[in-house]
Every structure is written in C-alpha cells, then in structure tokens.
Scaffold this active site. Sequence first.
Site, short mmCIF file in Angstrom:
data_model
loop_
_atom_site.label_atom_id
_atom_site.label_comp_id
_atom_site.label_asym_id
_atom_site.label_seq_id
_atom_site.Cartn_x
_atom_site.Cartn_y
_atom_site.Cartn_z
N ASP A 18 12.79 -1.05 10.04
CA ASP A 18 11.49 -0.74 9.42
C ASP A 18 10.67 0.10 10.40
O ASP A 18 10.19 -0.41 11.41
CB ASP A 18 10.77 -2.05 9.10
CG ASP A 18 9.50 -1.84 8.28
OD1 ASP A 18 8.93 -0.73 8.32
OD2 ASP A 18 9.07 -2.80 7.61
N TRP A 67 0.85 -1.19 0.00
CA TRP A 67 0.00 0.00 0.00
C TRP A 67 0.88 1.24 0.00
O TRP A 67 1.90 1.25 0.72
CB TRP A 67 -0.86 -0.02 1.27
CG TRP A 67 -1.69 1.21 1.51
CD1 TRP A 67 -2.97 1.43 1.11
CD2 TRP A 67 -1.29 2.40 2.21
NE1 TRP A 67 -3.42 2.66 1.52
CE2 TRP A 67 -2.39 3.29 2.21
CE3 TRP A 67 -0.12 2.82 2.85
CZ2 TRP A 67 -2.36 4.55 2.80
CZ3 TRP A 67 -0.08 4.06 3.44
CH2 TRP A 67 -1.18 4.92 3.41
N HIS A 88 11.55 -0.28 5.47
CA HIS A 88 10.38 -0.98 4.96
C HIS A 88 10.55 -1.32 3.47
O HIS A 88 10.32 -2.46 3.06
CB HIS A 88 9.14 -0.10 5.15
CG HIS A 88 7.85 -0.79 4.93
ND1 HIS A 88 7.46 -1.89 5.68
CD2 HIS A 88 6.83 -0.56 4.05
CE1 HIS A 88 6.25 -2.29 5.28
NE2 HIS A 88 5.87 -1.51 4.29
N SER A 94 4.26 -6.14 2.59
CA SER A 94 3.51 -5.23 3.45
C SER A 94 2.03 -5.59 3.46
O SER A 94 1.65 -6.68 3.89
CB SER A 94 3.76 -3.79 3.01
OG SER A 94 3.32 -2.87 3.98
N MET A 95 1.15 -4.72 2.96
CA MET A 95 -0.27 -5.05 2.90
C MET A 95 -0.50 -6.35 2.15
O MET A 95 -1.42 -7.11 2.46
CB MET A 95 -1.04 -3.91 2.24
CG MET A 95 -2.52 -4.17 2.16
SD MET A 95 -3.45 -2.83 1.38
CE MET A 95 -5.10 -3.58 1.40
#
Length: 288
Positions: A229, A34, A258, A100-101
């Site tokens: 991160d 995202w 990240h 991530s998402m």
Amino acid sequence: MSYIKAGTDVNGNDVKLHYIDQGQGSPIVLIHGWPATYEMWEYQLAELPKHGHRVIAYTRRGFGNSSKTWEGNDYDTLADDLNAVLETLDLQDVTLVGFSMGGGEVARYMSRYNGARVSKVAFVSAVTPFLLKTDDNPDGADKSVFDDMVDGIRKDRFDFLQSFGKKFFGVGVISHPVSQATLDWMQSICQLASPRATEQCVYAFAATDFRQDLATLKVPTLVIHGSSDDTVPAKVSGERMTQYVSHAQFVEYSGAPHGLFVTEKERLNRDILAFAAGGTVEGTADRY
C-alpha cells in the site's frame, strides 16, 4: 435513490446521506474511502448479502449523491452522521467496516458514542492511528505530503484523481492489477465529490489523531492492510494498530495495494464474513 437525514447544515437545509440496504440477517455497515462513494464496495455488496447478512453502505456528506455541505468535513460530524445511519435504520449487533478514511469514522464513532449498537469493528487499509508527523508521532508523513495533495486538487482535480487512482490500485509500468475500465470507473465516482469536501477531508484524515479513540475499543477488532500500500503505508497505519488496540487481529495481504477491495475482493469478502460470524480469519496473527 434512498436517503437518510443526518441533521441540518448551518443554513438549516437537510443533510441527506445516499445509502443502500440489502439482504437480511446480522448487519454489516460498510464505510467508504476518500474520495469515493459507497459504490466502491461493488464486489462486497454483490457477495456479502448472500451469506445471511443485511449489508448497508452509505456515502459520506460532500461525496457522491449525498448532500454537498460547505462545513462538516471533520470526524466529529462524520461520526454523528454514522450514528444517524445506525439510529435511523435501528441497527443492532453491527459489524462496522471502515476503509481508508472510513476507518477514522469507525474509531471516532466508537469513542464518541461508546460503541453503541456495534459488536465488532474492522479497519481495512485504514488511516488510523495517526498519519501526520509530529513530535510524538515521528513515523508519520510530513504535512507537505498533504499540502501537495491539496495543491494538486486545486490545480486540476481530474488529473489528480487520474494519477491518484493508479497509485491507489498499484498500477505501474509493469504492474496492472486492475483494468483501465476499473480505473475509469473509480475516477467517475470520485469526480462526483465536491471540491470543498475533497480538499477538507485530506486535512481531516491527515491531521486527526485517533490514538485516544482506539484506546476505547473493547469489541473484537480486525485490521487488514496490504503490504504494498503506497497510499496509506502499512508501517505507519495497519502495523501500528495493535499498539493502541492490544486485542486487535492484524492480517497483512502480501503484495496488495491500497484498493484491495477490488484487487483482493474474494479474500476480503471471505475475511469480512468470517469475522462477522465470530470465526477465525485465515492468515491472522495477533500482534501484542
């Protein structure tokens, strides 16, 4: 442009997912974070197909050049969209890689579809197992953190994305792991998202509890997370994954932010390839 149909929206319009499919061999499916698009995987898409793999990446609904639906920004729907990709392309023995998402899509798909067509799963800087602080998840983040993100998006989405991008890649006063050009590139693809999906997906990845989904995983599982991160801290995500997936391999990238798909692209490519081949991943430590 190539598209896959993932059902219809509430008004009967086709939902189309923009995707890329290149190379030949055992399939690797890359799921973006995202609020980006599949284009964030530039360095993986340029390298992984060179090593005997068919590499597919798609953009989730609401983002990039995929359909901008008003509803459907929840993980059940997004898992159904992933299933549409796998079924339409008739993929088998798939290595799923969720960033991530996108890690949430991997977890929800595996439980919702009983892991059909998938032989391995990798979670990279992922939001799993559960980000929101609750009575039974005291190490999570306060809801106010995510409310502030949405407030920032509503106030000035473009300014929010600019600030978010710096944090995403670990850019600070004395730390510049990526160029300004890379920051500009990332912002340009994030700006393509609909404001609605950008907002709704914050609450989706924040408030969705994936712990029960993870408990269903039986296939080889790799977890990669950067120790620096600040977007999805490893202590509330990557480091906790083996509590719910006892056989998972955890790899920590020391000092990585990240957005390690750019800052650690060579290492990440090597690790994905080694994992997809069923081999060992350098620096891996099993945490039981």
